[in-house]
Scaffold this motif. Structure first.
Motif, PDB file in Angstrom:
ATOM      1  N   ASP A 104     -26.275 -21.096 -43.912  1.00  0.00           N
ATOM      2  CA  ASP A 104     -27.121 -21.336 -45.088  1.00  0.00           C
ATOM      3  C   ASP A 104     -28.214 -22.329 -44.735  1.00  0.00           C
ATOM      4  OD1 ASP A 104     -25.593 -19.757 -46.819  1.00  0.00           O
ATOM      5  OD2 ASP A 104     -24.125 -21.368 -47.031  1.00  0.00           O
ATOM      6  N   PHE A 105     -29.372 -22.135 -45.323  1.00  0.00           N
ATOM      7  CA  PHE A 105     -30.501 -23.042 -45.092  1.00  0.00           C
ATOM      8  C   PHE A 105     -31.166 -23.381 -46.420  1.00  0.00           C
ATOM      9  CE2 PHE A 105     -29.934 -20.541 -41.305  1.00  0.00           C
ATOM     10  CZ  PHE A 105     -30.132 -21.422 -40.258  1.00  0.00           C
ATOM     11  N   VAL A 106     -31.809 -24.542 -46.439  1.00  0.00           N
ATOM     12  CA  VAL A 106     -32.710 -24.848 -47.544  1.00  0.00           C
ATOM     13  C   VAL A 106     -34.094 -24.874 -46.921  1.00  0.00           C
ATOM     14  CG1 VAL A 106     -33.405 -26.530 -49.273  1.00  0.00           C
ATOM     15  CG2 VAL A 106     -30.976 -26.216 -48.732  1.00  0.00           C
ATOM     16  N   GLY A 107     -35.021 -24.136 -47.523  1.00  0.00           N
ATOM     17  CA  GLY A 107     -36.363 -24.067 -46.972  1.00  0.00           C
ATOM     18  C   GLY A 107     -37.384 -24.628 -47.935  1.00  0.00           C
ATOM     19  N   THR A 108     -38.528 -25.014 -47.383  1.00  0.00           N
ATOM     20  CA  THR A 108     -39.638 -25.474 -48.210  1.00  0.00           C
ATOM     21  C   THR A 108     -40.863 -24.637 -47.859  1.00  0.00           C
ATOM     22  OG1 THR A 108     -38.744 -27.698 -48.034  1.00  0.00           O
ATOM     23  CG2 THR A 108     -41.000 -27.493 -48.882  1.00  0.00           C
ATOM     24  N   VAL A 109     -41.485 -24.047 -48.858  1.00  0.00           N
ATOM     25  CA  VAL A 109     -42.654 -23.198 -48.616  1.00  0.00           C
ATOM     26  C   VAL A 109     -43.818 -24.077 -48.146  1.00  0.00           C
ATOM     27  CG1 VAL A 109     -44.297 -21.606 -49.670  1.00  0.00           C
ATOM     28  CG2 VAL A 109     -41.891 -21.565 -50.366  1.00  0.00           C
ATOM     29  N   THR A 110     -44.369 -23.746 -46.976  1.00  0.00           N
ATOM     30  CA  THR A 110     -45.465 -24.557 -46.438  1.00  0.00           C
ATOM     31  C   THR A 110     -46.793 -23.810 -46.441  1.00  0.00           C
ATOM     32  OG1 THR A 110     -44.953 -23.811 -44.189  1.00  0.00           O
ATOM     33  CG2 THR A 110     -43.941 -25.874 -44.911  1.00  0.00           C
ATOM     34  N   GLU A 111     -46.745 -22.494 -46.605  1.00  0.00           N
ATOM     35  CA  GLU A 111     -48.000 -21.735 -46.597  1.00  0.00           C
ATOM     36  C   GLU A 111     -47.811 -20.427 -47.350  1.00  0.00           C
ATOM     37  OE1 GLU A 111     -49.353 -20.617 -42.654  1.00  0.00           O
ATOM     38  OE2 GLU A 111     -50.798 -19.182 -43.458  1.00  0.00           O
ATOM     39  N   ILE A 112     -48.816 -20.059 -48.143  1.00  0.00           N
ATOM     40  CA  ILE A 112     -48.850 -18.732 -48.769  1.00  0.00           C
ATOM     41  C   ILE A 112     -50.265 -18.227 -48.574  1.00  0.00           C
ATOM     42  CG2 ILE A 112     -48.654 -17.418 -50.924  1.00  0.00           C
ATOM     43  CD1 ILE A 112     -46.835 -19.603 -51.997  1.00  0.00           C
ATOM     44  N   SER A 113     -50.442 -17.113 -47.901  1.00  0.00           N
ATOM     45  CA  SER A 113     -51.809 -16.604 -47.771  1.00  0.00           C
ATOM     46  C   SER A 113     -51.842 -15.095 -47.899  1.00  0.00           C
ATOM     47  CB  SER A 113     -52.423 -17.059 -46.439  1.00  0.00           C
ATOM     48  OG  SER A 113     -51.501 -16.918 -45.404  1.00  0.00           O
TER      49      SER A 113
END
Ligand code: FES
Length: 336
Positions: A104-113
Motif C-alpha cells: 500500500d502507498f499514499v501518494g501526493t499528486v504533483t502534476e496534472i497536464s
C-alpha cells in the motif's frame, strides 16, 4: 487474528489475517497467482485447499459450485483463513521473471497536464519508492466512492519515487469524468496499492520486439521503451506502432520521435492515424504493420489497447507466424 498459509507446490509459508483474502496475502508476499475479476465471479483464481478451514466469502455459486467446495476448492480472491491452511495453486514460474510484492502507498499528486484530446498525465509522488517491472499497474482508490481503478505506470522502474499515469476521459465515467477530469488537483492525497500485472517486459527474450499500442494503452509500453533504451544491458530492437484516430489524440510523439532519432538502430516508430490524412503512416495499426512486415518469425510482441484492437492485432501477428507464446497482451479498458 493471523494464520499461517502454506503455499504449494513451492512450500512457502506466509501470514494471512482472518479479514484478508488469500490472493491478497499471496500478492503481498510476491507470490503470483492467476486472477482477473477479484470479485468472486470469474473463477480464474480457483485453487485447492489441501488442509485447514476457510470462509468462502462472496464466491458466486457459479464460479465455485457446491460440490467443488466439498471437494476442497476455493476462490483465492474470496477465501479468508479460519485456521492455518495449506493451499495449492497454479503458480506458473517463468524463468527470469520476478514480481515485486504488492504494497500500500499514499501518494501526493504533483502534476496534472493535458497531453492529448481528453487525455491527461497525472504524476503522483509516493511515500516510499515502488519496485515494479515495466508494464505493471497500480490500483487507486477513488475518493468518496467505494471503488478502485487500475492504471499502468508510464514511468520506467528506474524512477520509483513517483508514478506517471496516462488517463483518458470516459464521458460520464465515475473515476475519469467524475474525479480525474473534474476535481483532482495538485497536492491531493491518494491511496493506492501495487504493483500488479504480468504484462511485463521480458529481457530474456532477445528477439526483435514488435510493440502495438492503442490510446492510453501506450502507458505500459512507454514504460518499457523508456526502460529498455536507458538500460545499457539491453540491446533489443524495437518497432513501435502507436494507433490513434487523429493527430490531436496522439501523445508522447515528440519524445518518441526524438528517442527514435537518438537510437536509429534500436527504435523504429510508426505513429498511425486511422481517421485523418497527415504526413505519417495512415490506417489502423494492424494495416500499417501488415504493410511493413511480411513475416514475423523470431519476434516477440507486446500489445496493449482496447480489447477489439488487441484481438485484431493478435490475429494478425499469428497470421504472420508468431505463436501465442511470443505474444504478450493486456486489454486496456478506458473504463469509466
Ligand atoms: Fe475472479 Fe477470483 S479473480 S473469481
Amino acid at each position: 487474528t493471523t494464520h499461517t498459509v502454506t503455499v504449494e507446490p513451492i512450500g512457502r509459508q506466509i501470514a494471512c489475517r482472518e479479514d484478508q483474502n488469500l490472493l491478497d496475502a499471496c500478492l503481498r508476499n510476491g507470490i503470483w497467482m492467476p486472477h482477473s475479476c477479484t470479485h468472486g465471479t470469474c473463477a480464474t483464481c480457483k485453487a485447492d485447499l489441501l488442509d485447514g478451514d476457510v470462509d468462502h466469502g462472496d464466491a458466486s455459486a457459479f464460479a465455485l459450485m457446491d460440490f467443488e467446495r466439498t471437494e476442497g476448492k476455493l476462490l483465492l480472491c474470496q477465501a479468508c483463513p479460519r485456521s492455518d491452511v495449506t493451499i495449492e495453486g497454479d503458480i506458473e514460474a517463468e524463468e527470469g521473471l520476478e514480481f515485486s510484492p504488492v504494497r500500500d502507498f499514499v501518494g501526493t499528486v504533483t502534476e496534472i497536464s493535458d497531453i492529448a484530446r481528453e487525455t491527461r498525465l497525472v504524476r503522483i509522488g509516493l511515500d516510499s519508492p515502488m519496485e515494479f517491472s515495466a508494464g505493471q499497474y497500480v490500483s487507486i482508490t477513488v475518493p468518496g466512492q467505494d471503488c478502485t481503478r487500475t492504471y499502468s505506470m508510464a514511468n520506467p522502474p528506474s524512477q520509483p519515487e513517483a508514478i506517471e499515469l496516462n488517463i483518458r476521459r470516459t464521458p460520464g465515467g465515475l473515476a475519469s469524468d467524475g474525479w480525474v477530469f473534474k476535481n483532482l488537483a495538485v497536492g491531493d492525497q491518494v491511496e493506492l496499492s501495487g504493483p500488479y500485472g504480468r504484462f511485463v517486459f521480458r529481457p530474456a527474450r532477445e528477439e526483435k520486439v514488435i510493440m502495438i499500442a492503442g490510446g492510453t494503452g501506450l502507458a505500459p509500453i512507454l514504460s518499457m521503451i523508456r526502460h529498455i533504451l536507458s538500460d545499457p544491458s539491453t540491446t533489443h530492437e524495437l518497432h513501435l506502432f502507436q494507433g490513434a484516430r487523429q493527430e490531436v489524440d496522439l501523445y508522447a510523439v515528440e519524445e518518441l520521435r526524438s528517442l527514435a532519432a537518438q537510437h536509429p538502430d534500436r527504435l523504429h516508430y510508426y505513429p498511425c492515424l486511422s481517421d485523418e490524412e497527415w504526413d505519417g503512416p495512415r490506417g489502423l495499426v494492424t494495416e500499417v504493420l501488415d504493410e511493413q512486415f511480411d513475416r514475423l518469425r523470431e519476434h516477440v510482441a507486446y500489445v496493449c489497447g482496447p480489447p477489439p484492437m488487441v484481438q485484431a492485432a493478435t490475429k494478425l501477428l499469428m497470421r504472420k507466424r508468431l505463436f501465442p507464446r511470443d505474444i504478450f497482451h493486456e486489454d486496456f479498458f478506458d473504463e469509466s
